[in-house]
Design a protein around this motif. Structure first.
Motif, PDB file in Angstrom:
ATOM      1  N   PRO A 159      -2.766   4.407   2.440  1.00 33.64           N
ATOM      2  CA  PRO A 159      -1.533   3.660   2.163  1.00 33.64           C
ATOM      3  C   PRO A 159      -1.644   2.182   2.552  1.00 33.64           C
ATOM      4  O   PRO A 159      -0.803   1.637   3.260  1.00 33.64           O
ATOM      5  N   HIS A 160      -2.702   1.560   2.113  1.00 32.13           N
ATOM      6  CA  HIS A 160      -2.962   0.142   2.365  1.00 32.13           C
ATOM      7  C   HIS A 160      -3.754  -0.366   1.155  1.00 32.13           C
ATOM      8  O   HIS A 160      -4.587   0.367   0.624  1.00 32.13           O
ATOM      9  N   PRO A 161      -3.507  -1.589   0.696  1.00 29.09           N
ATOM     10  CA  PRO A 161      -4.195  -2.089  -0.507  1.00 29.09           C
ATOM     11  C   PRO A 161      -5.651  -2.481  -0.234  1.00 29.09           C
ATOM     12  O   PRO A 161      -6.016  -3.657  -0.260  1.00 29.09           O
ATOM     13  N   MET A 162      -6.477  -1.485   0.004  1.00 26.41           N
ATOM     14  CA  MET A 162      -7.895  -1.750   0.265  1.00 26.41           C
ATOM     15  C   MET A 162      -8.566  -2.424  -0.928  1.00 26.41           C
ATOM     16  O   MET A 162      -9.596  -3.078  -0.775  1.00 26.41           O
ATOM     17  N   TRP A 163      -7.979  -2.291  -2.129  1.00 23.38           N
ATOM     18  CA  TRP A 163      -8.553  -2.934  -3.318  1.00 23.38           C
ATOM     19  C   TRP A 163      -8.616  -4.444  -3.140  1.00 23.38           C
ATOM     20  O   TRP A 163      -9.460  -5.105  -3.739  1.00 23.38           O
ATOM     21  N   ARG A 164      -7.737  -5.004  -2.325  1.00 15.98           N
ATOM     22  CA  ARG A 164      -7.732  -6.453  -2.099  1.00 15.98           C
ATOM     23  C   ARG A 164      -9.050  -6.943  -1.513  1.00 15.98           C
ATOM     24  O   ARG A 164      -9.380  -8.124  -1.626  1.00 15.98           O
ATOM     25  N   TYR A 173     -14.561   4.246  11.271  1.00 17.02           N
ATOM     26  CA  TYR A 173     -14.087   3.211  10.363  1.00 17.02           C
ATOM     27  C   TYR A 173     -15.210   2.863   9.394  1.00 17.02           C
ATOM     28  O   TYR A 173     -16.321   2.534   9.823  1.00 17.02           O
ATOM     29  N   THR A 174     -14.917   2.958   8.105  1.00 13.93           N
ATOM     30  CA  THR A 174     -15.915   2.701   7.071  1.00 13.93           C
ATOM     31  C   THR A 174     -15.317   1.807   5.988  1.00 13.93           C
ATOM     32  O   THR A 174     -14.135   1.503   6.010  1.00 13.93           O
ATOM     33  N   THR A 175     -16.132   1.410   5.034  1.00 20.51           N
ATOM     34  CA  THR A 175     -15.638   0.624   3.900  1.00 20.51           C
ATOM     35  C   THR A 175     -15.364   1.565   2.729  1.00 20.51           C
ATOM     36  O   THR A 175     -15.885   2.679   2.664  1.00 20.51           O
ATOM     37  N   TRP A 176     -14.552   1.082   1.795  1.00 19.01           N
ATOM     38  CA  TRP A 176     -13.998   1.929   0.737  1.00 19.01           C
ATOM     39  C   TRP A 176     -14.001   1.218  -0.600  1.00 19.01           C
ATOM     40  O   TRP A 176     -14.042  -0.007  -0.661  1.00 19.01           O
ATOM     41  N   ARG A 177     -13.912   2.031  -1.674  1.00 15.82           N
ATOM     42  CA  ARG A 177     -13.657   1.471  -3.003  1.00 15.82           C
ATOM     43  C   ARG A 177     -12.712   2.416  -3.730  1.00 15.82           C
ATOM     44  O   ARG A 177     -12.692   3.630  -3.488  1.00 15.82           O
ATOM     45  N   LEU A 178     -11.949   1.822  -4.638  1.00 20.43           N
ATOM     46  CA  LEU A 178     -10.999   2.617  -5.428  1.00 20.43           C
ATOM     47  C   LEU A 178     -11.722   3.685  -6.229  1.00 20.43           C
ATOM     48  O   LEU A 178     -12.808   3.438  -6.765  1.00 20.43           O
ATOM     49  N   ALA A 179     -11.093   4.851  -6.338  1.00 20.91           N
ATOM     50  CA  ALA A 179     -11.608   5.878  -7.253  1.00 20.91           C
ATOM     51  C   ALA A 179     -11.522   5.287  -8.658  1.00 20.91           C
ATOM     52  O   ALA A 179     -10.526   4.634  -9.001  1.00 20.91           O
ATOM     53  N   GLY A 181       0.807  -1.219   0.000  1.00 20.89           N
ATOM     54  CA  GLY A 181       0.000   0.000   0.000  1.00 20.89           C
ATOM     55  C   GLY A 181       0.834   1.259   0.000  1.00 20.89           C
ATOM     56  O   GLY A 181       0.441   2.283  -0.565  1.00 20.89           O
ATOM     57  N   ARG A 182       2.001   1.216   0.608  1.00 14.54           N
ATOM     58  CA  ARG A 182       2.911   2.366   0.593  1.00 14.54           C
ATOM     59  C   ARG A 182       3.492   2.577  -0.809  1.00 14.54           C
ATOM     60  O   ARG A 182       3.725   3.701  -1.229  1.00 14.54           O
ATOM     61  N   ARG A 183       3.697   1.486  -1.524  1.00 18.01           N
ATOM     62  CA  ARG A 183       4.200   1.595  -2.907  1.00 18.01           C
ATOM     63  C   ARG A 183       3.118   2.077  -3.860  1.00 18.01           C
ATOM     64  O   ARG A 183       3.406   2.741  -4.843  1.00 18.01           O
ATOM     65  N   TYR A 184       1.878   1.699  -3.593  1.00 14.85           N
ATOM     66  CA  TYR A 184       0.765   2.037  -4.469  1.00 14.85           C
ATOM     67  C   TYR A 184      -0.308   2.746  -3.641  1.00 14.85           C
ATOM     68  O   TYR A 184      -1.267   2.120  -3.197  1.00 14.85           O
ATOM     69  N   VAL A 185      -0.127   4.021  -3.436  1.00 16.81           N
ATOM     70  CA  VAL A 185      -1.091   4.804  -2.659  1.00 16.81           C
ATOM     71  C   VAL A 185      -2.155   5.319  -3.622  1.00 16.81           C
ATOM     72  O   VAL A 185      -1.858   6.103  -4.517  1.00 16.81           O
ATOM     73  N   PHE A 186      -3.385   4.850  -3.428  1.00 18.72           N
ATOM     74  CA  PHE A 186      -4.478   5.235  -4.303  1.00 18.72           C
ATOM     75  C   PHE A 186      -5.530   6.017  -3.528  1.00 18.72           C
ATOM     76  O   PHE A 186      -5.537   6.033  -2.302  1.00 18.72           O
ATOM     77  N   ARG A 187      -6.422   6.608  -4.286  1.00 17.08           N
ATOM     78  CA  ARG A 187      -7.560   7.311  -3.695  1.00 17.08           C
ATOM     79  C   ARG A 187      -8.730   6.341  -3.611  1.00 17.08           C
ATOM     80  O   ARG A 187      -8.973   5.569  -4.530  1.00 17.08           O
ATOM     81  N   TYR A 188      -9.426   6.428  -2.488  1.00 12.44           N
ATOM     82  CA  TYR A 188     -10.581   5.580  -2.240  1.00 12.44           C
ATOM     83  C   TYR A 188     -11.766   6.451  -1.854  1.00 12.44           C
ATOM     84  O   TYR A 188     -11.606   7.487  -1.226  1.00 12.44           O
ATOM     85  N   GLU A 189     -12.954   5.976  -2.218  1.00  9.52           N
ATOM     86  CA  GLU A 189     -14.190   6.662  -1.868  1.00  9.52           C
ATOM     87  C   GLU A 189     -14.778   6.014  -0.624  1.00  9.52           C
ATOM     88  O   GLU A 189     -14.945   4.784  -0.560  1.00  9.52           O
ATOM     89  N   CYS A 190     -15.122   6.828   0.358  1.00  6.94           N
ATOM     90  CA  CYS A 190     -15.767   6.350   1.584  1.00  6.94           C
ATOM     91  C   CYS A 190     -17.219   5.998   1.268  1.00  6.94           C
ATOM     92  O   CYS A 190     -17.917   6.768   0.601  1.00  6.94           O
ATOM     93  N   GLN A 191     -17.667   4.851   1.744  1.00  9.61           N
ATOM     94  CA  GLN A 191     -19.052   4.435   1.473  1.00  9.61           C
ATOM     95  C   GLN A 191     -20.061   5.339   2.183  1.00  9.61           C
ATOM     96  O   GLN A 191     -21.156   5.550   1.681  1.00  9.61           O
ATOM     97  N   THR A 215     -15.731  -2.020  -8.607  1.00 10.13           N
ATOM     98  CA  THR A 215     -16.756  -1.030  -8.240  1.00 10.13           C
ATOM     99  C   THR A 215     -17.424  -1.317  -6.900  1.00 10.13           C
ATOM    100  O   THR A 215     -18.180  -0.481  -6.411  1.00 10.13           O
ATOM    101  N   ASP A 216     -17.160  -2.486  -6.300  1.00 13.51           N
ATOM    102  CA  ASP A 216     -17.746  -2.814  -4.999  1.00 13.51           C
ATOM    103  C   ASP A 216     -16.986  -2.110  -3.882  1.00 13.51           C
ATOM    104  O   ASP A 216     -15.789  -1.846  -3.999  1.00 13.51           O
TER     105      ASP A 216
END
Length: 187
Positions: free
Chosen positions: A109-114, A136-142, A90-100, A120-121
């Protein structure tokens, strides 16, 4: 001798420390596993079970150093700088996530995409929202960041496994040394 399940060449199969067993019908050769580890900057994933591997003198191995990760604060195998494999990735691949909940974007900085069944989920795991929820909420990649997730790191349910193995085959047969994945920071 067996056929490597990646390059399809006859090889002396390597014993996989993660999921290998006597009499296995799926085998991988050392050159293909070396390419996988090189693509991951020294740490790759088993094509069968996705366990993290590194090559030590031509032999795949798994390191176990358990402790509390400095990023996610969970007990895991620590792989570098006091962080678990996932947080290092996640530190190597820091992405933007949308809060549900609040639908604001946050860099995590964590691979929430996993934890997303599809791109899209929303994730099945939580992370703290510092944008509007304070919980604390759930997320999805932008949507703009989905294509930047490396093929070898995508959940199998995303359907990109064959693209990853095709890249390994192409590099293996070309004789080129692969470039390691660049640090991908999305602003």
């Amino acid at each position: 001798m067996m056929e490597c399940a990646i390059c399809y060449e006859q090889c002396e199969p390597l014993s996989m420390p993660c999921c290998g067993k006597e009499g296995a019908t799926v085998a991988y050769c050392r050159p293909c596993l070396e390419v996988i580890c090189q693509l991951g900057g020294g740490v790759g994933r088993c094509p069968t079970c996705r366990q993290c591997l590194r090559m030590d003198d031509g032999v795949p191995s798994i390191t176990e150093n358990r402790g509390q990760c400095q990023m996610c604060r969970q007990m895991h195998i620590l792989v570098d700088q006091g962080m678990c494999e996932a947080c290092n990735l996640g530190r190597r691949y820091v992405f933007r996530y949308e809060c549900q909940r609040c639908h604001r974007l946050q860099r995590i900085p964590h691979p929430m995409w996993r934890y997303q069944a599809t791109p899209t989920d929303f994730s099945s795991s939580t992370w703290a929202c510092h944008q509007g929820c304070g919980d604390y909420t759930t997320w999805r990649l932008a949507p703009e960041d989905v294509g930047q997730v490396p093929d070898m790191e995508c959940p199998e349910s995303w359907g990109r496994r064959e693209e990853w193995l095709e890249q390994v085959r192409r590099l293996r047969h070309s004789g080129q040394r692969p470039e390691t994945s660049p640090r991908c920071v999305v602003s």
